[in-house]
Write a protein that holds these residues in place. Structure first.
Motif, PDB file in Angstrom:
ATOM      1  N   GLY A   1       0.272   1.652  -4.079  1.00 21.09           N
ATOM      2  CA  GLY A   1      -1.089   2.172  -3.869  1.00 21.09           C
ATOM      3  C   GLY A   1      -1.482   1.841  -2.408  1.00 21.09           C
ATOM      4  N   PHE A   2      -1.224   0.350  -1.990  1.00 24.07           N
ATOM      5  CA  PHE A   2      -1.505   0.034  -0.615  1.00 24.07           C
ATOM      6  C   PHE A   2      -0.867   0.653   0.376  1.00 24.07           C
ATOM      7  CE2 PHE A   2      -2.770  -3.306  -3.906  1.00 24.07           C
ATOM      8  CZ  PHE A   2      -4.064  -3.567  -3.334  1.00 24.07           C
ATOM      9  N   VAL A   3       0.549   1.044   0.237  1.00 24.46           N
ATOM     10  CA  VAL A   3       1.370   1.849   0.977  1.00 24.46           C
ATOM     11  C   VAL A   3       0.610   3.240   1.137  1.00 24.46           C
ATOM     12  CG1 VAL A   3       3.471   3.057   1.526  1.00 24.46           C
ATOM     13  CG2 VAL A   3       3.527   0.701   0.553  1.00 24.46           C
ATOM     14  N   GLY A   4      -0.057   3.789   0.355  1.00 21.50           N
ATOM     15  CA  GLY A   4      -0.653   5.061   0.290  1.00 21.50           C
ATOM     16  C   GLY A   4      -2.025   4.925   1.279  1.00 21.50           C
ATOM     17  N   ILE A   5      -2.759   3.834   1.212  1.00 20.18           N
ATOM     18  CA  ILE A   5      -3.750   3.321   1.921  1.00 20.18           C
ATOM     19  C   ILE A   5      -3.413   3.241   3.424  1.00 20.18           C
ATOM     20  CG2 ILE A   5      -5.606   1.633   2.462  1.00 20.18           C
ATOM     21  CD1 ILE A   5      -5.656   1.096  -0.759  1.00 20.18           C
ATOM     22  N   ALA A   6      -2.405   2.650   3.653  1.00 22.50           N
ATOM     23  CA  ALA A   6      -1.914   2.391   4.945  1.00 22.50           C
ATOM     24  C   ALA A   6      -1.509   3.758   5.644  1.00 22.50           C
ATOM     25  CB  ALA A   6      -0.814   1.350   5.158  1.00 22.50           C
ATOM     26  N   MET A   7      -0.785   4.475   4.877  1.00 16.61           N
ATOM     27  CA  MET A   7      -0.227   6.070   5.387  1.00 16.61           C
ATOM     28  C   MET A   7      -1.386   6.752   5.441  1.00 16.61           C
ATOM     29  SD  MET A   7       3.145   6.478   3.137  1.00 16.61           S
ATOM     30  CE  MET A   7       3.679   8.022   3.971  1.00 16.61           C
ATOM     31  N   THR A   8      -2.316   6.774   4.685  1.00 17.79           N
ATOM     32  CA  THR A   8      -3.589   7.503   5.032  1.00 17.79           C
ATOM     33  C   THR A   8      -4.395   7.084   6.175  1.00 17.79           C
ATOM     34  OG1 THR A   8      -3.893   8.044   2.613  1.00 17.79           O
ATOM     35  CG2 THR A   8      -5.912   8.354   3.967  1.00 17.79           C
ATOM     36  N   ALA A   9      -4.583   5.914   6.611  1.00 19.42           N
ATOM     37  CA  ALA A   9      -5.231   5.268   7.549  1.00 19.42           C
ATOM     38  C   ALA A   9      -4.224   5.697   8.892  1.00 19.42           C
ATOM     39  CB  ALA A   9      -5.493   3.737   7.524  1.00 19.42           C
ATOM     40  N   THR A  10      -3.115   5.544   8.824  1.00 15.50           N
ATOM     41  CA  THR A  10      -2.199   5.904  10.215  1.00 15.50           C
ATOM     42  C   THR A  10      -2.494   7.224  10.280  1.00 15.50           C
ATOM     43  OG1 THR A  10      -0.239   5.930   8.856  1.00 15.50           O
ATOM     44  CG2 THR A  10      -0.909   3.722   9.965  1.00 15.50           C
ATOM     45  N   GLN A  11      -2.368   8.238   9.410  1.00 18.04           N
ATOM     46  CA  GLN A  11      -2.487   9.644   9.558  1.00 18.04           C
ATOM     47  C   GLN A  11      -3.817   9.973  10.035  1.00 18.04           C
ATOM     48  OE1 GLN A  11      -0.269  12.035   9.398  1.00 18.04           O
ATOM     49  NE2 GLN A  11       1.504  10.898   8.636  1.00 18.04           N
ATOM     50  N   SER A  12      -4.806   9.392   9.471  1.00 14.23           N
ATOM     51  CA  SER A  12      -6.061   9.413   9.872  1.00 14.23           C
ATOM     52  C   SER A  12      -6.390   9.320  11.359  1.00 14.23           C
ATOM     53  CB  SER A  12      -7.169   8.904   9.019  1.00 14.23           C
ATOM     54  OG  SER A  12      -7.055   9.454   7.511  1.00 14.23           O
TER      55      SER A  12
ATOM     56  N   ILE B   1      12.961 -11.492  -0.940  1.00 13.46           N
ATOM     57  CA  ILE B   1      12.821 -10.193  -0.181  1.00 13.46           C
ATOM     58  C   ILE B   1      12.154  -9.279  -0.603  1.00 13.46           C
ATOM     59  CG2 ILE B   1      14.101  -8.534   1.029  1.00 13.46           C
ATOM     60  CD1 ILE B   1      16.608 -10.469   1.165  1.00 13.46           C
ATOM     61  N   PHE B   2      12.216  -8.854  -1.960  1.00  7.35           N
ATOM     62  CA  PHE B   2      11.397  -8.070  -2.708  1.00  7.35           C
ATOM     63  C   PHE B   2       9.896  -8.415  -2.618  1.00  7.35           C
ATOM     64  CE2 PHE B   2      15.188  -6.706  -5.647  1.00  7.35           C
ATOM     65  CZ  PHE B   2      15.644  -6.215  -4.470  1.00  7.35           C
ATOM     66  N   ILE B   3       9.617  -9.646  -3.055  1.00 14.65           N
ATOM     67  CA  ILE B   3       8.368 -10.093  -2.926  1.00 14.65           C
ATOM     68  C   ILE B   3       7.659  -9.981  -1.405  1.00 14.65           C
ATOM     69  CG2 ILE B   3       6.991 -12.219  -3.369  1.00 14.65           C
ATOM     70  CD1 ILE B   3       8.802 -12.977  -5.627  1.00 14.65           C
ATOM     71  N   ALA B   4       8.519 -10.462  -0.593  1.00 15.34           N
ATOM     72  CA  ALA B   4       7.910 -10.386   0.716  1.00 15.34           C
ATOM     73  C   ALA B   4       7.584  -8.738   1.224  1.00 15.34           C
ATOM     74  CB  ALA B   4       8.937 -10.703   1.642  1.00 15.34           C
ATOM     75  N   LEU B   5       8.437  -7.944   0.713  1.00 12.91           N
ATOM     76  CA  LEU B   5       8.179  -6.388   1.124  1.00 12.91           C
ATOM     77  C   LEU B   5       6.858  -6.019   0.401  1.00 12.91           C
ATOM     78  CD1 LEU B   5       9.098  -3.591   2.122  1.00 12.91           C
ATOM     79  CD2 LEU B   5      10.200  -3.464   0.093  1.00 12.91           C
ATOM     80  N   THR B   6       6.626  -6.301  -0.801  1.00 14.30           N
ATOM     81  CA  THR B   6       5.346  -6.020  -1.571  1.00 14.30           C
ATOM     82  C   THR B   6       4.256  -6.536  -1.065  1.00 14.30           C
ATOM     83  OG1 THR B   6       6.698  -5.603  -3.521  1.00 14.30           O
ATOM     84  CG2 THR B   6       4.407  -6.096  -3.958  1.00 14.30           C
ATOM     85  N   SER B   7       4.329  -8.052  -0.728  1.00 17.01           N
ATOM     86  CA  SER B   7       3.228  -8.658  -0.346  1.00 17.01           C
ATOM     87  C   SER B   7       2.982  -8.254   1.164  1.00 17.01           C
ATOM     88  CB  SER B   7       3.350 -10.247  -0.138  1.00 17.01           C
ATOM     89  OG  SER B   7       4.499 -10.630   0.518  1.00 17.01           O
ATOM     90  N   THR B   8       3.637  -7.956   2.014  1.00 25.14           N
ATOM     91  CA  THR B   8       3.764  -7.231   3.156  1.00 25.14           C
ATOM     92  C   THR B   8       2.807  -5.808   3.127  1.00 25.14           C
ATOM     93  OG1 THR B   8       5.410  -8.162   4.255  1.00 25.14           O
ATOM     94  CG2 THR B   8       4.593  -6.365   5.433  1.00 25.14           C
ATOM     95  N   ASN B   9       3.165  -4.971   2.138  1.00 24.55           N
ATOM     96  CA  ASN B   9       2.664  -3.775   2.016  1.00 24.55           C
ATOM     97  C   ASN B   9       1.205  -3.840   1.528  1.00 24.55           C
ATOM     98  OD1 ASN B   9       5.078  -2.317   2.736  1.00 24.55           O
ATOM     99  ND2 ASN B   9       5.510  -2.194   0.695  1.00 24.55           N
ATOM    100  N   ILE B  10       0.860  -4.925   0.782  1.00 25.51           N
ATOM    101  CA  ILE B  10      -0.249  -5.106   0.204  1.00 25.51           C
ATOM    102  C   ILE B  10      -1.498  -5.530   1.297  1.00 25.51           C
ATOM    103  CG2 ILE B  10      -2.137  -6.424  -1.370  1.00 25.51           C
ATOM    104  CD1 ILE B  10       0.394  -6.297  -3.435  1.00 25.51           C
ATOM    105  N   LEU B  11      -0.941  -6.501   2.026  1.00 25.09           N
ATOM    106  CA  LEU B  11      -1.659  -7.035   3.205  1.00 25.09           C
ATOM    107  C   LEU B  11      -2.108  -5.858   4.518  1.00 25.09           C
ATOM    108  CD1 LEU B  11      -3.029  -9.383   4.911  1.00 25.09           C
ATOM    109  CD2 LEU B  11      -0.515  -9.785   5.918  1.00 25.09           C
ATOM    110  N   ILE B  12      -0.922  -5.157   4.685  1.00 28.89           N
ATOM    111  CA  ILE B  12      -0.960  -3.966   5.485  1.00 28.89           C
ATOM    112  C   ILE B  12      -1.999  -3.192   4.971  1.00 28.89           C
ATOM    113  CG2 ILE B  12       0.115  -2.277   6.874  1.00 28.89           C
ATOM    114  CD1 ILE B  12       0.652  -5.261   8.078  1.00 28.89           C
ATOM    115  N   GLY B  13      -1.919  -2.649   3.921  1.00 29.63           N
ATOM    116  CA  GLY B  13      -2.705  -2.011   3.133  1.00 29.63           C
ATOM    117  C   GLY B  13      -4.157  -2.094   3.532  1.00 29.63           C
ATOM    118  N   ILE B  14      -4.416  -3.302   3.123  1.00 33.78           N
ATOM    119  CA  ILE B  14      -5.893  -4.038   3.279  1.00 33.78           C
ATOM    120  C   ILE B  14      -6.293  -3.874   4.604  1.00 33.78           C
ATOM    121  CG2 ILE B  14      -7.400  -6.141   2.984  1.00 33.78           C
ATOM    122  CD1 ILE B  14      -5.527  -6.702   0.484  1.00 33.78           C
TER     123      ILE B  14
END
Length: 183
Positions: free
Chosen positions: A100-111, A149-162
């Motif tokens: 969901g946070f990846v979606g937020i980041a993608m929506t923001a960048t497209q916007s 590594i998986f945890i790092a990817l997930t936490s990065t996506n959440i942080l970037i989404g926020i």
């Protein structure tokens, strides 16, 4: 090892199927945002972003629950080797948490692109990859191996989404205020 790489490959392809919905959403919002931004309809942009972000979070939650319950089974249909299934199933428990946070980041960048502001997406990408993910993945790998590594990817996506959510909302809010003062 090769089995972990294979497991991640299988899991990331399964996750990509669920991500198609979010990718479609983020791509379809760009023309809407661009047209309304250009027309000065900032409230419409704000509403569209809010609805898109809520949908992304709900879809991410749905995908996470689905992967949590069925991820291992789906992987075993593709590859029955336990050396592949275990890391793939582990990824499908950790990775989709941030969808969901990846979606937020993608929506923001497209916007941002639709608003004629390509620098924020560039900065977001650099922050995501070079500043946050790579150091986090190195630390995660050191502490917990491939699970780290998986945890790092997930936490990065959440942080970037926020971060992306805050940045795009600040842009819309500031433009709305300027527009209200002029009117």
């Amino acid at each position: 090892g090769a089995a972990v790489v294979a497991g991640y490959g299988v899991a990331s392809r399964i996750e990509a199927i669920a991500m198609m919905v979010i990718i479609a959403l983020s791509m379809s919002i760009a023309p809407f945002v661009g047209q309304n931004w250009g027309g000065g309809y900032y409230d419409r942009v704000k509403t569209a972003l809010s609805l898109s972000n809520r949908f992304s979070l709900l879809w991410g939650l749905f995908a996470f629950i689905l992967m949590l319950l069925c991820g291992g089974f789906i992987v075993s249909l593709i590859n029955s080797d336990p050396k592949v299934v275990i890391p793939a199933a582990r990824y499908l428990v950790i990775g989709p948490l941030s969808m969901g946070f990846v979606g937020i980041a993608m929506t923001a960048t497209q916007s941002f692109n639709a608003m004629g502001s390509p620098m924020p997406p560039l900065i977001i990408s650099i922050l995501q990859t070079l500043v946050v993910y790579i150091p986090s993945a190195l630390l995660g790998n050191y502490l917990w191996g491939y699970t780290g590594i998986f945890i790092a990817l997930t936490s990065t996506n959440i942080l970037i989404g926020i971060l992306s959510w805050q940045w795009i909302n600040n842009r819309v809010r500031s433009k709305s205020r300027v527009s209200e003062r002029i009117a």
